[in-house]
Design an enzyme around this catalytic site. Structure first.
Site, PDB file in Angstrom:
ATOM      1  CG  HIS A 133     -52.870 -15.125   6.854  1.00 39.24           C
ATOM      2  ND1 HIS A 133     -53.874 -14.980   5.919  1.00 39.24           N
ATOM      3  CD2 HIS A 133     -52.671 -13.896   7.385  1.00 39.24           C
ATOM      4  CE1 HIS A 133     -54.254 -13.718   5.881  1.00 39.24           C
ATOM      5  NE2 HIS A 133     -53.541 -13.033   6.753  1.00 39.24           N
ATOM      6  CG  HIS A 158     -53.550  -7.196   8.001  1.00 38.36           C
ATOM      7  ND1 HIS A 158     -54.681  -7.327   7.237  1.00 38.36           N
ATOM      8  CD2 HIS A 158     -53.027  -8.433   8.120  1.00 38.36           C
ATOM      9  CE1 HIS A 158     -54.825  -8.590   6.890  1.00 38.36           C
ATOM     10  NE2 HIS A 158     -53.839  -9.286   7.417  1.00 38.36           N
ATOM     11  NE  ARG A 232     -47.287   0.783 -23.644  1.00 34.52           N
ATOM     12  CZ  ARG A 232     -46.096   1.035 -23.123  1.00 34.52           C
ATOM     13  NH1 ARG A 232     -45.979   1.650 -21.970  1.00 34.52           N
ATOM     14  NH2 ARG A 232     -44.993   0.663 -23.752  1.00 34.52           N
ATOM     15  CB  CYS A 278     -51.543  -3.155 -25.355  1.00 35.70           C
ATOM     16  SG  CYS A 278     -49.820  -2.706 -25.448  1.00 35.70           S
ATOM     17  CE1 TYR A 415     -47.349   0.337 -28.715  1.00 35.20           C
ATOM     18  CE2 TYR A 415     -46.708   2.638 -28.575  1.00 35.20           C
ATOM     19  CZ  TYR A 415     -47.104   1.470 -27.966  1.00 35.20           C
ATOM     20  OH  TYR A 415     -47.264   1.433 -26.607  1.00 35.20           O
TER      21      TYR A 415
END
Ligand SMILES: *[C@@H]1O[C@H](CO)[C@@H](O)[C@H](O)[C@H]1NC(C)=O
Ligand SMILES: *[C@@H]1O[C@H](CO)[C@@H](O)[C@H](O)[C@H]1NC(C)=O
Ligand SMILES: *[C@@H]1O[C@H](CO)[C@@H](O)[C@H](O)[C@H]1NC(C)=O
Ligand SMILES: *[C@@H]1O[C@H](CO)[C@@H](O)[C@H](O)[C@H]1NC(C)=O
Ligand SMILES: *[C@@H]1O[C@H](CO)[C@@H](O)[C@H](O)[C@H]1NC(C)=O
Ligand SMILES: *[C@@H]1O[C@H](CO)[C@@H](O)[C@H](O)[C@H]1NC(C)=O
Length: 562
Positions: A133, A158, A232, A278, A415
């Site tokens: 690359h 690219h 989330r 979270c 929860y």
């Protein structure tokens, strides 16, 4: 179905059929867009021709036109992309190749397992290419196990037929159509309007989108940059127009009221620096005890940001609320994100927290000084400092003052924590309270698990975060590298000076641990103590719970010494 929705449905169907055709025969996108309507109405007019039919077709065409207009930006985007690439067949279906899932692709992210990437619907094994690359193997390896497209947005070089031709040489398979629709247009897809995310975010799920940043980024910055803040989402990101946005207030002791964004900005503006976590943070460690149901979060489903907006209490007062009715027990929130049955995301917090003038609950329209990004709740998110992320409802659409908790699934049947002995056959969600304040937690962000590290003056440098819910402050972090024979007290490199119980931000820490010569492997443990002298439990075994929440056992990291 109403006539309008029938018409909309039909026109969507027609569009989808055309799109399906596009995928199979690979008509270049710009030609498809020119052709589809002409041929569609010709066909229909020939076969029928009655006034009513013409009207119906007119209706379909109009509705489709409206739909098309809404979809316009996205289509243009694809059109533009295909113009830039000049060759739309790259990344399309290829017959005779196996179909892989994104999860399967994600397991090929190293030289040992092979390095796979995706582009549109194509799956590529570029293991033998990475060393060739031109941009170096480090850069291209960052895309390993995922899509190269976000990187190509960064590195525009690219986007040439030559590069695509090289990529196609490494083609090994197709992505399933469903998963590839993240990058190819699918007009029926409720996820079609998801924002573009930073590729450094590591997803634990794509739909709905859930992802966390690399651990080492967390300790590099007191404020987690918004683009790298964990995401989330429970449902598709809703498309909210800030001009027509309206926040409804109703319930006990208030007049039904609504506020647009400008109205909210007229209230005094408050800024709060708060860490949001979270409930499932660190679940990936708990699953080593026994499987749980939930997304496999690492240790970075947590972040610290400055949120600004109107205080909830000010907005309630403007709706006529006076805090003198003891019936008021809960403040409920509803998001504008809905499931397929149009049920919105919802949650509630206790009135004591919501109405505390020092509780800093705000209706935030800014995150780190900018309009809240789509993934974080644009245009308004309720910020409830010290309370689990799930109650910090994004895309806030309604506030209800109530005697009772939100009846939403996420408040009642999710929860919540249970004994390690409770399983899915015996669980009774009504028996446990909804999680609000989270327990004390810490994690080692540097070094990472499995790393090979160099000592500095025979010392191992360890950095991490610690935080506790409910406005408690971190008072100490203890670190050991010899299984607890000797504990070292970490230095706090960053801590906010707010008082308990109004201390919302995390604490960043650093410890230097002496390591005996010739020791080649160590296991580092970290545990934090909060201002209520709560300390993290030693092991996950005894706090395991079937939903994998509140995972706060000592964080353990194994490293090799160079
Ligand atoms: C597509 O290209 C046109 C003209 O080149 C430009 O005006 C338009 O903004 C572009 N659209 C998108 C979504 O990039
Ligand atoms: C399109 O890409 C393929 C490789 O997938 C290549 O063989 C072909 O020559 C390209 N066509 C054009 C017009 O660039
Ligand atoms: C490639 O994947 C697509 C989408 O799942 C599938 O329709 C096609 O059959 C696959 N190609 C083959 C024949 O393996
Ligand atoms: C206030 O709003 C609620 C919820 O939308 C509704 O049920 C109620 O009927 C409204 N009350 C009045 C007086 O308009
Ligand atoms: C601590 O956070 C509060 C906001 O929550 C902010 O006003 C204050 O300036 C911060 N203090 C420091 C030292 O950063
Ligand atoms: C959290 O970020 C704020 C800036 O947004 C910063 O002032 C505060 O010190 C940070 N808190 C900690 C301890 O990381």
């Amino acid at each position: 179905m109403t006539p309008l929705s029938t018409v909309l449905h039909t026109s969507r169907f027609v569009l989808r059929r055309w799109q399906g055709l596009l995928c199979q025969v690979q008509i270049p996108l710009h030609e498809f867009n020119k052709a589809s309507f002409a041929s569609n109405s010709n066909q229909e007019t020939k076969s029928r021709g009655y006034g009513a039919t013409v009207l119906a077709i007119g209706g379909i065409a109009t509705a489709a036109g409206v739909y098309y207009f809404i979809e316009g930006t996205k289509r243009q985007h694809l059109q533009n992309a295909s113009k830039e690439l000049g060759n739309v067949s790259a990344g399309g279906f290829k017959c005779g190749l196996p179909t892989y899932t994104l999860d399967e692709v994600a397991t090929h992210a190293s030289k040992e397992d092979g390095i796979w990437v995706t582009f549109r619907q194509g799956v590529y094994d570029i293991t033998n290419f990475v060393d060739q690359h031109p941009g170096g193997h480090e850069k291209i390896s960052m895309a390993a196990g995922g899509s190269v497209e976000p990187f190509w947005l960064l590195y525009g070089v690219h986007k040439t037929p030559g590069v695509l031709a090289i990529l196609e040489k490494y083609r090994i398979g197709n992505l399933s159509e469903e998963e590839a629709s993240v990058s190819i247009a699918d007009m029926e897809d409720p996820y079609a309007f998801e924002p573009r995310r930073h590729p450094a975010l590591k997803p634990s799920n794509l739909k709905p989108f859930n992802a966390e940043p690399p651990m080492t980024l967390l300790v590099d910055s007191f404020i987690t940059p918004s683009d790298l803040f964990y995401v989330r989402n429970h449902l598709p990101v809703p498309e909210v127009d800030e001009k027509s946005y309206s926040l409804e207030v109703s319930g006990l002791c208030v007049k039904n009221s609504s506020f647009n964004l400008e109205d909210l900005k007229k209230f005094p503006k408050y800024s709060v620096t708060a860490t949001i976590q979270c409930a499932g943070n660190r679940r990936s460690e708990m699953v080593n005890v026994k499987p749980v149901k939930g997304l496999n979060w690492g240790q970075a489903a947590i972040g610290n940001a400055t949120w600004s907006g109107a205080r909830l209490i000010d907005v309630l007062k403007a709706s006529g609320f006076k805090d003198n009715n003891l019936k008021v027990q809960h403040i409920q929130f509803e998001g504008l994100d809905t499931d397929s049955a149009h049920v919105p995301y919802g949650a509630s917090i206790p009135a004591e927290k919501a109405l505390d003038p020092r509780g800093d609950v705000i209706l935030a329209y800014e995150m780190n000084g900018q309009p809240i990004p789509k993934d974080h709740g644009f245009p308004v998110r309720v910020i409830v400092p010290g309370i689990v992320g799930a109650r910090n409802v994004k895309w806030l659409g309604r506030i209800v003052v109530s005697e009772v908790e939100s009846d939403s699934h996420w408040q009642q049947n999710d929860y919540k924590g249970f004994s390690p002995s409770v399983d899915w056959d015996t669980v009774d969600f009504s028996k446990a309270p909804a999680i609000q304040e989270l327990p004390v937690v810490s994690a080692i962000c540097e070094p990472l698990e499995g790393a090979t590290v160099k000592l500095e003056n025979n010392k191992l440098v360890v950095r991490g975060y610690a935080w506790s819910g409910g406005g408690r402050r971190i008072i100490r972090v203890d670190v050991t590298a010899d299984g607890g024979k000797t504990w070292h007290v970490a230095d706090f490199t960053d801590q906010n000076d707010s008082k308990v119980p109004y201390h919302w931000a995390w604490t960043l820490w650093k410890a230097e641990i002496p390591v005996t010569q010739n020791v080649k492997k160590v296991e580092i443990w970290a545990k934090a103590v909060d201002s209520s002298y709560n300390v993290q439990p030693e092991r996950f075994e005894n706090i395991w719970n079937l939903r994998g929440v509140c995972g706060n056992a000592y964080h353990r990291v194994n490293v090799n010494i160079k």
